[in-house]
Design a protein around this motif. Sequence first.
Motif, PDB file in Angstrom:
ATOM      1  N   ASP A  87     163.354  41.539  27.502  1.00 28.50           N
ATOM      2  CA  ASP A  87     163.732  40.125  27.420  1.00 28.50           C
ATOM      3  C   ASP A  87     162.536  39.208  27.679  1.00 28.50           C
ATOM      4  O   ASP A  87     162.420  38.149  27.070  1.00 28.50           O
ATOM      5  N   ASN A  88     161.657  39.615  28.599  1.00 29.85           N
ATOM      6  CA  ASN A  88     160.504  38.793  28.960  1.00 29.85           C
ATOM      7  C   ASN A  88     159.247  39.654  28.898  1.00 29.85           C
ATOM      8  O   ASN A  88     158.876  40.294  29.884  1.00 29.85           O
ATOM      9  N   PRO A  89     158.546  39.663  27.754  1.00 33.50           N
ATOM     10  CA  PRO A  89     157.364  40.528  27.609  1.00 33.50           C
ATOM     11  C   PRO A  89     156.264  40.228  28.626  1.00 33.50           C
ATOM     12  O   PRO A  89     155.567  41.150  29.072  1.00 33.50           O
ATOM     13  N   LEU A  90     156.085  38.959  28.989  1.00 34.41           N
ATOM     14  CA  LEU A  90     155.035  38.614  29.946  1.00 34.41           C
ATOM     15  C   LEU A  90     155.313  39.247  31.312  1.00 34.41           C
ATOM     16  O   LEU A  90     154.397  39.702  31.997  1.00 34.41           O
ATOM     17  N   TYR A  91     156.584  39.288  31.691  1.00 38.21           N
ATOM     18  CA  TYR A  91     156.969  39.926  32.949  1.00 38.21           C
ATOM     19  C   TYR A  91     156.634  41.413  32.911  1.00 38.21           C
ATOM     20  O   TYR A  91     156.137  41.978  33.892  1.00 38.21           O
ATOM     21  N   VAL A  96     153.371  46.018  34.522  1.00 43.07           N
ATOM     22  CA  VAL A  96     152.584  47.196  34.162  1.00 43.07           C
ATOM     23  C   VAL A  96     151.202  47.128  34.816  1.00 43.07           C
ATOM     24  O   VAL A  96     150.699  48.133  35.350  1.00 43.07           O
ATOM     25  N   LEU A  97     150.581  45.953  34.788  1.00 41.91           N
ATOM     26  CA  LEU A  97     149.270  45.805  35.426  1.00 41.91           C
ATOM     27  C   LEU A  97     149.359  46.048  36.931  1.00 41.91           C
ATOM     28  O   LEU A  97     148.493  46.696  37.530  1.00 41.91           O
ATOM     29  N   LEU A  98     150.418  45.528  37.544  1.00 46.72           N
ATOM     30  CA  LEU A  98     150.593  45.705  38.987  1.00 46.72           C
ATOM     31  C   LEU A  98     150.792  47.169  39.343  1.00 46.72           C
ATOM     32  O   LEU A  98     150.098  47.709  40.223  1.00 46.72           O
ATOM     33  N   TYR A 208     164.998  48.379  34.651  1.00 46.46           N
ATOM     34  CA  TYR A 208     165.766  48.422  33.398  1.00 46.46           C
ATOM     35  C   TYR A 208     166.748  47.262  33.324  1.00 46.46           C
ATOM     36  O   TYR A 208     166.829  46.545  32.314  1.00 46.46           O
ATOM     37  N   LEU A 209     167.505  47.053  34.391  1.00 42.93           N
ATOM     38  CA  LEU A 209     168.495  45.976  34.384  1.00 42.93           C
ATOM     39  C   LEU A 209     167.836  44.600  34.321  1.00 42.93           C
ATOM     40  O   LEU A 209     168.394  43.657  33.753  1.00 42.93           O
ATOM     41  N   ALA A 210     166.642  44.489  34.893  1.00 39.01           N
ATOM     42  CA  ALA A 210     165.956  43.195  34.904  1.00 39.01           C
ATOM     43  C   ALA A 210     165.362  42.841  33.554  1.00 39.01           C
ATOM     44  O   ALA A 210     165.245  41.656  33.217  1.00 39.01           O
ATOM     45  N   THR A 211     164.979  43.848  32.780  1.00 39.99           N
ATOM     46  CA  THR A 211     164.308  43.589  31.506  1.00 39.99           C
ATOM     47  C   THR A 211     165.178  43.863  30.288  1.00 39.99           C
ATOM     48  O   THR A 211     164.873  43.398  29.194  1.00 39.99           O
ATOM     49  N   GLY A 212     166.250  44.645  30.452  1.00 41.17           N
ATOM     50  CA  GLY A 212     167.091  45.011  29.328  1.00 41.17           C
ATOM     51  C   GLY A 212     166.463  46.015  28.387  1.00 41.17           C
ATOM     52  O   GLY A 212     166.969  46.244  27.285  1.00 41.17           O
ATOM     53  N   SER A 213     165.378  46.628  28.825  1.00 37.33           N
ATOM     54  CA  SER A 213     164.634  47.569  27.975  1.00 37.33           C
ATOM     55  C   SER A 213     164.156  48.737  28.816  1.00 37.33           C
ATOM     56  O   SER A 213     163.863  48.591  30.015  1.00 37.33           O
ATOM     57  N   LEU A 215     161.329  50.132  28.226  1.00 39.76           N
ATOM     58  CA  LEU A 215     159.875  50.149  28.114  1.00 39.76           C
ATOM     59  C   LEU A 215     159.192  50.140  29.474  1.00 39.76           C
ATOM     60  O   LEU A 215     158.321  50.972  29.750  1.00 39.76           O
ATOM     61  N   LEU A 216     159.564  49.203  30.333  1.00 43.74           N
ATOM     62  CA  LEU A 216     158.924  49.115  31.646  1.00 43.74           C
ATOM     63  C   LEU A 216     159.264  50.317  32.527  1.00 43.74           C
ATOM     64  O   LEU A 216     158.358  50.878  33.151  1.00 43.74           O
ATOM     65  N   PRO A 217     160.529  50.751  32.629  1.00 41.85           N
ATOM     66  CA  PRO A 217     160.793  51.965  33.408  1.00 41.85           C
ATOM     67  C   PRO A 217     160.016  53.179  32.932  1.00 41.85           C
ATOM     68  O   PRO A 217     159.517  53.951  33.752  1.00 41.85           O
TER      69      PRO A 217
END
Length: 244
Positions: A87-91, A96-98, A208-213, A215-217
Amino acid sequence: MTISPDFTMPATVLAGALGGYLLLVEPWLGRRMYASLARRRATQPRALKRYFTLTIALWWAFAALAVAVLLLSPDTTAADFGLTAPDNPLYVVAAVLLFGAVSVASGRAFREMAREGKHIPGRAAIEAMLPRTAAERRLAMAAAVTDSVCSELVYRGLLIAFGVGVLGLELPVAAALALAVYALAGWYQGGSGVLVFALFGALLTGLYLATGSLLLPVAVHAMLTVRDLLIPAPELPQAQGGTA
């Protein structure tokens, strides 16, 4: 995040069978496999390669079943399984950097502790699967990436969608149930392994729940798993498996 999966009967049966396996069989089988690896690691040079090869094959088989469930359900979208852009690619980029910085820094700290002969928290629980040769390290990285991609698709994507679409649970409840099943997979490390998996899984579920994707997990899972498998192995492997 909202999902509205609609499983067909064949998809429901397939997903239910896979979920039952993950709940009832996987913890027991994983414990047996790791205990066997720990017993053979010091005397059989190819034991770790066989372990990782089998693990990779099993995970891709589970992922293929998850994709089959999706394909068998025309009214279920890929987004219902987390296979969509966040939902928020910048987030996601910032996270990922963190986590990348944390993984690199902690990995360096673990290697420094190993050189100084200090105790490394958690190393004993995964000692048998720590690689010692370049070939083992390459296979370990392949196993880490496979585990990250496939387990997120299965435990987060499929099981949460199953809880919502088949069991009729609210999204948070379905996520909690999927997390409980994931935590049991840590039983190969003993009781503390279940706790570690629960905490790690809670982090991944939250992402996952925060981004809806997924990808980050997947990215965070991969970075931390690679870090753990690059912890220097001790001089002599312990011949005790299945305990933390």
